[in-house]
Design an enzyme around this catalytic site. Structure first.
Site, mmCIF file in Angstrom:
data_model
loop_
_atom_site.group_PDB
_atom_site.id
_atom_site.type_symbol
_atom_site.label_atom_id
_atom_site.label_comp_id
_atom_site.label_asym_id
_atom_site.label_seq_id
_atom_site.Cartn_x
_atom_site.Cartn_y
_atom_site.Cartn_z
ATOM 1 N N HIS A 16 34.230 28.375 30.004
ATOM 2 C CA HIS A 16 34.679 28.756 31.345
ATOM 3 C C HIS A 16 33.778 28.179 32.429
ATOM 4 O O HIS A 16 34.246 27.672 33.446
ATOM 5 C CB HIS A 16 34.702 30.287 31.492
ATOM 6 C CG HIS A 16 35.950 30.917 30.989
ATOM 7 N ND1 HIS A 16 37.169 30.755 31.596
ATOM 8 C CD2 HIS A 16 36.173 31.732 29.931
ATOM 9 C CE1 HIS A 16 38.084 31.442 30.945
ATOM 10 N NE2 HIS A 16 37.509 32.040 29.930
ATOM 11 N N GLU A 59 32.817 42.305 30.055
ATOM 12 C CA GLU A 59 34.205 42.033 30.438
ATOM 13 C C GLU A 59 35.129 42.108 29.218
ATOM 14 O O GLU A 59 36.174 42.750 29.250
ATOM 15 C CB GLU A 59 34.274 40.641 31.072
ATOM 16 C CG GLU A 59 35.654 40.229 31.533
ATOM 17 C CD GLU A 59 35.657 38.808 32.069
ATOM 18 O OE1 GLU A 59 36.659 38.434 32.709
ATOM 19 O OE2 GLU A 59 34.684 38.059 31.844
ATOM 20 N N HIS A 60 34.762 41.407 28.150
ATOM 21 C CA HIS A 60 35.542 41.395 26.910
ATOM 22 C C HIS A 60 34.662 41.897 25.770
ATOM 23 O O HIS A 60 33.571 41.374 25.566
ATOM 24 C CB HIS A 60 36.023 39.985 26.572
ATOM 25 C CG HIS A 60 36.681 39.266 27.703
ATOM 26 N ND1 HIS A 60 36.043 38.279 28.443
ATOM 27 C CD2 HIS A 60 37.928 39.379 28.226
ATOM 28 C CE1 HIS A 60 36.873 37.824 29.365
ATOM 29 N NE2 HIS A 60 38.021 38.467 29.266
ATOM 30 N N GLN A 108 34.565 31.275 25.320
ATOM 31 C CA GLN A 108 34.021 31.953 26.498
ATOM 32 C C GLN A 108 33.079 31.054 27.266
ATOM 33 O O GLN A 108 33.117 30.982 28.498
ATOM 34 C CB GLN A 108 33.287 33.222 26.060
ATOM 35 C CG GLN A 108 33.008 34.190 27.179
ATOM 36 C CD GLN A 108 34.293 34.721 27.793
ATOM 37 O OE1 GLN A 108 35.279 34.941 27.109
ATOM 38 N NE2 GLN A 108 34.292 34.912 29.096
ATOM 39 N N ASP A 128 43.780 36.484 27.132
ATOM 40 C CA ASP A 128 43.795 35.636 28.319
ATOM 41 C C ASP A 128 45.204 35.203 28.693
ATOM 42 O O ASP A 128 45.468 34.891 29.860
ATOM 43 C CB ASP A 128 42.942 34.387 28.081
ATOM 44 C CG ASP A 128 41.478 34.606 28.400
ATOM 45 O OD1 ASP A 128 41.151 35.627 29.026
ATOM 46 O OD2 ASP A 128 40.662 33.748 28.011
ATOM 47 N N HIS A 178 40.267 75.081 63.661
ATOM 48 C CA HIS A 178 40.713 75.167 62.270
ATOM 49 C C HIS A 178 40.960 76.636 61.907
ATOM 50 O O HIS A 178 41.968 76.990 61.289
ATOM 51 C CB HIS A 178 39.654 74.593 61.323
ATOM 52 C CG HIS A 178 39.631 73.097 61.264
ATOM 53 N ND1 HIS A 178 39.300 72.314 62.331
ATOM 54 C CD2 HIS A 178 39.911 72.238 60.237
ATOM 55 C CE1 HIS A 178 39.364 71.033 61.993
ATOM 56 N NE2 HIS A 178 39.736 70.966 60.717
#
Length: 416
Positions: A246, A311-312, A243, A345, A404
């Site tokens: 990245h 995220e994960h 991780q 991934d 209406h």
């Protein structure tokens, strides 16, 4: 190392948009709107130091790339495509049966996909976006990716061929987002833009949203790993390194009731980090954005995980499956030691385009259904209208909307 309480005091979920770029990004968007293709050529020269002869990469180049890559890579791309396609078909919205009240499902017409390039060209992003659009039935898919001195990476082009992308343009940054949002002489305007990117891309997507649909505003990637005494320290260490490589802003979280296991895993990280090719990036990420949290109970562990809304979420404990119903925020859950985040991934099937910065509190990962839109259909029988109309008439009267009221009232009168 933090306790649950000290972590809660210092932690804030956020996507770190760099607002100092606002004027620059707005200027880029305006320039593309006004000058179209010429602005794209100019920005490629300015930002990428590349003078492009043309924006589009021809389909023949995509086919050539597919044929030229090695067999192992080709097979891996095709395997990933198959797995993603199978999963996305299994979760695709089903058309409801026609009745007096029902919903119709339609695919979007044209979608733009941003694929990052540079030092870590995300070949997998081509698959994790375009396959979803194809399963949805999107009519036209367009990929934009930053130009490279030696040409766009062959694996990216091969992946575009495998998933039958309609057009590939070598343009990146905020200018690519502007081109997709508003169109140029060469690049058509799309209905929705998806895919991760840098700060310029993220801010541009935020600014064009409303004129065009987007998936999310992607921030730094992140992983939350929950461990216990049975967790393999070496495996978890690699997950954290994966991780952190990245980006220097990538965030890693390691949570356990076992303080000794936390220390053991971080010792493994320290041993392994020096051998990583992206050592400089990883070390900066871990130094500034790693959090080890020692919790006092499973209840506290779940509380911290849900607070992060990461995220994960990787659960590598003896009772990993018991967490599935307890974790209510998170982009994707990876349960057990043989479901590492890295498998998600690339080849598992769900898209790796996921909410970051706590956005999993209110949003979800990209799926086939994000490339569909619905419209409700109201097809009432006279008897149903007669039953509903009096309440509608009363509400129209309350809102002082006479037309209406009349639209309903005189129909009702005529049915008596």
């Amino acid at each position: 190392m933090y306790t649950t309480n000290t972590f809660k005091e210092i932690y804030a979920t956020k996507n770190d948009i760099d607002w100092t770029l606002l004027d620059s990004v707005q200027s880029i968007i305006k320039e593309v709107q006004q000058n179209g293709d010429q602005a794209l050529f100019d920005y490629s020269k300015k930002f990428d130091s590349i003078e492009l002869a043309e924006l589009e990469i021809p389909s023949s180049s995509l086919k050539h790339a597919y044929q030229s890559i090695n067999n192992d890579l080709r097979t891996s791309l095709e395997t990933a495509k198959t797995n993603i396609e199978k999963y996305q078909k299994s979760i695709k919205w089903k058309q409801s049966e026609a009745s007096e009240l029902y919903q119709k499902i339609h695919p979007l017409n044209r979608v733009g996909i941003y694929v990052p390039g540079g030092t870590a060209p995300l070949v997998s992003t081509v698959l994790m976006t375009t396959v979803l659009a194809n399963v949805a039935g999107v009519n036209e898919t367009i990929v934009v990716t930053p130009p490279q001195t030696d040409g766009v990476q062959q694996a990216i082009l091969a992946a575009c061929h495998i998933v039958n992308v309609d057009h590939v343009y070598q343009i990146g940054g905020a200018q690519a987002i502007a081109a997709l949002a508003y169109g140029t002489e060469t690049i058509p305007k799309v209905d929705k833009i998806v895919g991760p990117g840098n700060q310029y891309v993220a801010l541009a997507k935020k600014l064009v949203y409303g004129d065009v649909g987007i998936d999310s505003i992607a921030g730094p990637s992140e992983i939350v790993v929950v461990v216990d005494d049975a967790s393999r320290a070496d495996w978890v260490a690699y997950d954290l390194l994966a991780q952190a490589e990245h980006d220097v802003q990538a965030r890693t979280f390691l949570i356990s009731e076992n303080k000794d296991k936390l220390n053991e895993i971080m010792a493994e990280v320290d041993k392994k980090v020096g051998s990583q090719p992206r050592y400089a990036i990883i070390s900066k990420s871990l130094k500034s954005h790693h959090y080890s949290v020692h919790t006092a109970s499973k209840k506290e562990t779940v509380e911290v995980v849900n607070l992060i809304a990461g995220e994960h979420i990787s659960i590598q404990t003896k009772d990993a499956e018991s967490y599935v119903d307890l974790i209510t925020t998170g982009g994707a859950l990876f349960i057990g030691p043989y479901s590492p985040e890295a498998i998600g991934d690339y080849v598992a099937g769900p898209s790796h385009v996921l909410p970051t910065g706590g956005n999993a509190r209110f949003s979800n990962g990209l799926s086939v259904n994000d490339f569909l839109r619905t419209n409700s259909v109201i097809n009432l029988k006279p008897s149903t209208f007669t039953e509903m109309a009096p309440s509608g008439i009363r509400l129209a009267k309350e809102e002082a909307l006479q037309a209406h009221h009349d639209s309903l009232y005189f129909r009702l009168e005529d049915t008596k």
